[in-house]
Design a protein around this motif. Structure first.
Motif, mmCIF file in Angstrom:
data_model
loop_
_atom_site.group_PDB
_atom_site.id
_atom_site.type_symbol
_atom_site.label_atom_id
_atom_site.label_comp_id
_atom_site.label_asym_id
_atom_site.label_seq_id
_atom_site.Cartn_x
_atom_site.Cartn_y
_atom_site.Cartn_z
ATOM 1 N N ILE A 157 -1.319 -31.665 -16.164
ATOM 2 C CA ILE A 157 -0.298 -30.898 -17.149
ATOM 3 C C ILE A 157 -0.925 -29.789 -18.020
ATOM 4 C CG2 ILE A 157 1.354 -31.402 -18.710
ATOM 5 C CD1 ILE A 157 1.856 -32.529 -16.152
ATOM 6 N N ASP A 158 -0.532 -28.470 -17.781
ATOM 7 C CA ASP A 158 -1.022 -27.463 -18.583
ATOM 8 C C ASP A 158 -0.155 -27.476 -19.987
ATOM 9 O OD1 ASP A 158 1.570 -26.140 -18.198
ATOM 10 O OD2 ASP A 158 0.729 -25.073 -16.564
ATOM 11 N N SER A 159 -0.681 -26.584 -20.824
ATOM 12 C CA SER A 159 -0.171 -26.605 -22.444
ATOM 13 C C SER A 159 1.381 -26.317 -22.376
ATOM 14 C CB SER A 159 -1.066 -25.562 -23.297
ATOM 15 O OG SER A 159 -1.016 -24.360 -22.424
ATOM 16 N N ASN A 160 1.730 -25.427 -21.607
ATOM 17 C CA ASN A 160 3.199 -24.858 -21.841
ATOM 18 C C ASN A 160 4.176 -25.958 -20.960
ATOM 19 O OD1 ASN A 160 2.606 -22.325 -22.592
ATOM 20 N ND2 ASN A 160 2.348 -21.322 -20.572
ATOM 21 N N THR A 161 3.686 -26.659 -20.108
ATOM 22 C CA THR A 161 4.542 -27.638 -19.468
ATOM 23 C C THR A 161 4.357 -28.997 -20.499
ATOM 24 O OG1 THR A 161 4.010 -26.962 -17.339
ATOM 25 C CG2 THR A 161 4.623 -29.260 -17.491
ATOM 26 N N ALA A 162 3.224 -29.156 -21.118
ATOM 27 C CA ALA A 162 3.109 -30.403 -22.033
ATOM 28 C C ALA A 162 3.900 -30.100 -23.130
ATOM 29 C CB ALA A 162 1.755 -30.428 -22.455
ATOM 30 N N VAL A 163 4.366 -28.981 -23.752
ATOM 31 C CA VAL A 163 5.312 -28.930 -24.495
ATOM 32 C C VAL A 163 6.743 -29.448 -24.225
ATOM 33 C CG1 VAL A 163 6.696 -27.225 -26.348
ATOM 34 C CG2 VAL A 163 4.164 -26.935 -25.477
ATOM 35 N N ILE A 164 7.135 -28.862 -22.984
ATOM 36 C CA ILE A 164 8.471 -29.339 -22.556
ATOM 37 C C ILE A 164 8.460 -30.949 -22.205
ATOM 38 C CG2 ILE A 164 9.921 -29.014 -20.413
ATOM 39 C CD1 ILE A 164 8.790 -26.405 -19.913
ATOM 40 N N LEU A 165 7.423 -31.495 -21.639
ATOM 41 C CA LEU A 165 7.553 -32.796 -21.477
ATOM 42 C C LEU A 165 7.372 -33.713 -22.711
ATOM 43 C CD1 LEU A 165 5.046 -33.294 -18.326
ATOM 44 C CD2 LEU A 165 7.519 -32.740 -18.405
ATOM 45 N N ASP A 166 6.825 -33.418 -23.600
ATOM 46 C CA ASP A 166 6.804 -33.931 -25.117
ATOM 47 C C ASP A 166 8.244 -33.923 -25.602
ATOM 48 O OD1 ASP A 166 4.274 -35.143 -25.788
ATOM 49 O OD2 ASP A 166 3.419 -33.191 -26.186
ATOM 50 N N LEU A 167 8.872 -32.579 -25.463
ATOM 51 C CA LEU A 167 10.148 -32.522 -26.198
ATOM 52 C C LEU A 167 10.908 -33.629 -25.231
ATOM 53 C CD1 LEU A 167 12.383 -31.459 -27.921
ATOM 54 C CD2 LEU A 167 12.525 -29.518 -26.109
ATOM 55 N N LEU A 168 10.776 -33.684 -23.839
ATOM 56 C CA LEU A 168 11.974 -34.592 -23.389
ATOM 57 C C LEU A 168 11.625 -36.034 -23.565
ATOM 58 C CD1 LEU A 168 11.721 -32.546 -19.953
ATOM 59 C CD2 LEU A 168 13.796 -33.069 -21.162
ATOM 60 N N LEU A 169 10.356 -36.515 -23.594
ATOM 61 C CA LEU A 169 9.857 -37.753 -24.170
ATOM 62 C C LEU A 169 10.581 -38.131 -25.553
ATOM 63 C CD1 LEU A 169 6.254 -37.891 -22.702
ATOM 64 C CD2 LEU A 169 8.193 -39.346 -21.705
#
Length: 299
Positions: free
Chosen positions: A122-134
Motif C-alpha cells: 500500500i502506497d502513501s496515497n492509497t493508505a490515506v483512503i484505506l484508513d479513512l474507509l476503515l
C-alpha cells in the motif's frame, strides 16, 4: 492477538453466526499458526515484516503490505519484526466476491490470483483512503443504525476496489519490467485459463507452448514460486469453490464439468487441496441460496 477493546463483530441476529469483524493487532499471536478460516480475511500489516506461508509457497512481506485470503485458503505469518495493523474479516453470507465480481472485479486480482503473492503493498496515497474507509467502518459498527449492513457493504466494496486497482497497477508495471520470458508465462496463464477443466497434466501445457516440460517447469518455479501442477490444482479448486457456493449443482456434476469422471477421486483431490470436503465447504462457507418452486434464488 486483538485487544477486546479493539475488536468489533457483527452477528447475524437470525442464527447468531459471525458475519463481519474489524480489529486491530499489535503482535502476531493471531496469525502465527496455520489458519484455514471459513471466511475472507484482509490483513493490513502497517508495521513489521516476516514470512507468509500460503497455499503451495512462501513469500516475504513487509511494512504496509495488505494480505487477502479466501475461505479455507491456508495461511500463516511468521514475524521477523514485530507486527501491528488492522484486519477485517467477513463471511460469504455477508459479502461474497464470487457473487459480486462484476461490481468489484477483485477476484483474480486481490483474491484468487494464483500467479502472484496474495498481497499488495500500500502506497502513501492509497493508505490515506484505506484508513479513512476503515475509520468509517469502525464508526458504523460502533453506532448501529438503519441500513447498517448496506453501509458496511458499501465501504467494504470501495475498500476492496481501491486495493484491487493498486495491485492491478503494480502488476502491470512489473510485467513491463520483466524479461523476454514474460511472453511464455503469459501464454501459460492464458492456456491454463482456457484448458484447466480438461487438461490437468503439466506436459500437456508444455506441448501447447512448444517448450520442453523441464524448461517450462524451471521458468514457472522461478517466476511464480510454484510448480505447474500447483497452478493447475489451485485454478481447479477456485472454480470448484465458485460452483459450490453459487450453484446447487450436484458435486458429481461439478466434478464432471472440471474433467473428473469419478466423483470420489474429485472429492479426494478437493480435500487434499482445500483441507475440507466439497460438501463441507458448501455447508460451512455458506450455501447462500434456496430453491423456491424449482427456481434457484440467490440471497
Amino acid at each position: 492477538m486483538p485487544d477486546n477493546n479493539n475488536i468489533l463483530t457483527l452477528i447475524d441476529p437470525a442464527n447468531g453466526h459471525f458475519l463481519f469483524r474489524w480489529f486491530t493487532f499489535d503482535y502476531n499471536s493471531q496469525f502465527n499458526y496455520l489458519r484455514r478460516n471459513n471466511y475472507y480475511s484482509v490483513i493490513w500489516v502497517k508495521q513489521g515484516a516476516g514470512k507468509l506461508r500460503s497455499d503451495f509457497s512462501e513469500h516475504d512481506f513487509k511494512d504496509n503490505d495488505l494480505l487477502a485470503f479466501t475461505p479455507y485458503q491456508p495461511f500463516m505469518l511468521t514475524e521477523s519484526k514485530p507486527l501491528s495493523g488492522v484486519c477485517i474479516e467477513f463471511h460469504p453470507d455477508f459479502f461474497c466476491i464470487h457473487k459480486h465480481d462484476k461490481e468489484i472485479s477483485c477476484s483474480g486480482v486481490l483474491f484468487n490470483n494464483i500467479y502472484s503473492p496474495p498481497f499488495v503493498n500500500i502506497d502513501s496515497n492509497t493508505a490515506v483512503i484505506l484508513d479513512l474507509l476503515l475509520g468509517q467502518i469502525k464508526a458504523e459498527m460502533e453506532n448501529e443504525a438503519m441500513a447498517q449492513y448496506e453501509i458496511l457493504i458499501s465501504y467494504l466494496k470501495i475498500f476492496l476496489i481501491t486495493a484491487s486497482r493498486l495491485k492491478a497497477a503494480q502488476q502491470e508495471l512489473h510485467s513491463q519490467e520483466t524479461d523476454t520470458k514474460v511472453s511464455i508465462l503469459q501464454n501459460l496463464k492464458e492456456s491454463i485459463e482456457l484448458n484447466f477443466k480438461t487438461k490437468h497434466s503439466p506436459s500437456e501445457y508444455a506441448d501447447m507452448l512448444n517448450i520442453s516440460a523441464k524448461a517450462l517447469a524451471r521458468i514457472t518455479k522461478t517466476h511464480f514460486n510454484k510448480t505447474i501442477s500447483n497452478l493447475i490444482a489451485e485454478r481447479i479448486v477456485i472454480e470448484a469453490k465458485r460452483e459450490l457456493y453459487l450453484t446447487n449443482r450436484p458435486i458429481k456434476e461439478i466434478a464432471y464439468s472440471l474433467g473428473y469422471e469419478d466423483e470420489y477421486y474429485f472429492s479426494r483431490f478437493f480435500k487434499t487441496n482445500a483441507d475440507v470436503s466439497p460438501q463441507m465447504y458448501r455447508d460451512k462457507v455458506g450455501f447462500a441460496k434456496a430453491v423456491v418452486n424449482g427456481k434457484l434464488m440467490i440471497n
